[in-house]
Enzyme design. Structure first.
Site, short mmCIF file in Angstrom:
data_model
loop_
_atom_site.label_atom_id
_atom_site.label_comp_id
_atom_site.label_asym_id
_atom_site.label_seq_id
_atom_site.Cartn_x
_atom_site.Cartn_y
_atom_site.Cartn_z
N CYS A 104 0.87 -1.18 0.00
CA CYS A 104 0.00 0.00 0.00
C CYS A 104 0.90 1.22 0.00
O CYS A 104 1.57 1.50 1.00
CB CYS A 104 -0.92 0.03 1.21
SG CYS A 104 -1.88 1.56 1.32
N MET A 318 -4.51 5.17 -5.33
CA MET A 318 -3.64 4.34 -4.52
C MET A 318 -2.20 4.77 -4.74
O MET A 318 -1.78 5.06 -5.86
CB MET A 318 -3.80 2.87 -4.89
CG MET A 318 -5.24 2.36 -4.81
SD MET A 318 -6.25 2.79 -6.24
CE MET A 318 -5.72 1.54 -7.42
#
Length: 396
Positions: A104, A318
């Site tokens: 992430c 993201m």
């Protein structure tokens, strides 16, 4: 009925970039969860509140979106010349699994601050005032990330005037460097472009054939052209997420793209690998209005990118997908590069549903293959809550 008491585990709830997650020091987890396996997965799912057939994660720390159903485990590094190891777990919301297949990028920005606060960084590295440079080993993808964390009076500086579209309040800027983010380690078949092509014609039975740039940089990502999907490229979350047929179509394309990239052997495997690859669509720059009502002029950006995560259009972008955007934009001929007008500068500004983001990458061609040596972007992070998270003692 179970009468087992709850246990409490030291934990920190943090925002990193446009995501939130529950952070743990490895040694604070119960012994059974300090190693990969069923016990660790069970605890993390219970902490977040999954699997939840209602899709709300009411009985946990999750926020019922891909951006808020996240967990992080940090420990002192086992790698030479690194400070900490960082492991990311994307917890499915309705389904019963934790996806460990990728990083992430947004929560990456919180790893350095967490590590300092948790006492995992050598105090000699932390200045009284200035920047603390932390070398992170990202265990999911086996890559190095360098975080530049601002320090004021010996403490992590969390407040500031850096504004990040998709985050309500300003904070202190954290610069993140993704070192050698592409899959180009010299192994047989390893390449930033797994199919060997900058643009493929991806055949998806029953749906159609689509131009696609499939890249492994930051995170495996499939880029499509907005116009081939019937979109403008300026869509907001509600335009996509309110359309179940569109979401199913994206997921089907993603499954076939994952197979083409060699990430899975059968398209059915994609349902248990929701975190990777990502799927996104691009379009040339044009005027648009963000989800907050802010007007963005076409000349303020180089292109539009919309990306899906865990089956839903992301409210912003993201962080790892932003690395993929940076890498693809720097290589002439990719769909991202084409949408940006064909320029191969070290950085681009792209529009997303919440606003804009600038990312940069340096791409070189060696032995006939493209590689990205470094990608850079700015994020911010802060602690929201710290203490203990409680879970039933028999949940693992």
């Amino acid at each position: 009925m179970s009468q087992v008491a709850q246990i409490k585990i030291p934990a920190t709830y943090m925002r990193g970039g446009t995501s939130k997650g529950v952070f743990f020091s490895l040694n604070d987890l119960p012994p059974a969860a300090q190693q990969p396996g069923a016990a660790r997965d069970a605890i993390l799912k219970r902490v977040i509140g999954s699997p939840d057939p209602y899709g709300k994660q009411i009985d946990g720390m999750g926020g019922a979106t891909s951006s808020t159903s996240k967990t992080v485990i940090v420990s002192k590094s086992t790698q030479p010349e690194h400070d900490v190891d960082y492991l990311f777990g994307q917890v499915a919301i309705s389904n019963d699994f934790v996806d460990w297949s990728g990083n992430c990028g947004n929560l990456t920005s919180a790893v350095g601050p967490f590590a300092i606060q948790a006492g995992l960084i050598d105090p000699a590295k932390i200045p009284d005032n200035g920047i603390c440079t932390i070398k992170i080993w990202q265990r999911n993808i086996q890559k190095t990330i360098i975080a530049h964390v601002p320090i004021t009076n010996g403490q992590v500086q969390e407040t500031g005037d850096f504004e990040l579209d998709g985050v309500t309040f300003p904070a202190a800027e954290i610069i993140i460097e993704f070192i050698d983010p592409s899959d180009d380690d010299g192994e047989a078949g390893a390449s930033m472009f797994p199919t060997g092509n900058l643009v493929d014609q991806l055949e998806v039975p029953g749906i159609g054939t689509f131009s696609a740039t499939m890249i492994s940089a930051g995170i495996p990502t499939i880029f499509l052209k907005a116009e081939e999907l019937g979109y403008q490229g300026t869509e907001l979350q509600s335009d996509i997420n309110s359309d179940p047929e569109a979401l199913l179509r994206f997921e089907t394309i993603r499954a076939y793209g994952a197979k083409a990239m060699g990430l899975i052997n059968d398209v059915q495997e994609a349902k248990d690998r929701q975190h990777t690859p990502k799927i996104a669509f691009v379009a040339p720059a044009q005027d648009y209005t963000t989800s907050s009502g802010k007007a963005i002029a076409a000349d303020a950006i180089d292109l539009h990118v919309r990306a899906l995560s865990m089956g839903q259009l992301h409210h912003a972008m993201m962080g790892t997908a932003a690395v993929a955007i940076a890498a693809a934009s720097a290589v002439p001929g990719t769909l991202v590069n084409q949408a940006a007008g064909g320029a191969t500068s070290a950085g681009v500004v792209f529009g997303h549903p919440s606003g804009t983001l600038r990312v940069g990458a340096e791409a070189v061609q060696e032995n006939g293959q493209w590689q990205v040596k470094k990608a850079i972007m700015s994020r911010s992070a802060r602690i929201i809550m710290s203490g203990w998270v409680h879970v039933p003692g028999d949940c693992f």
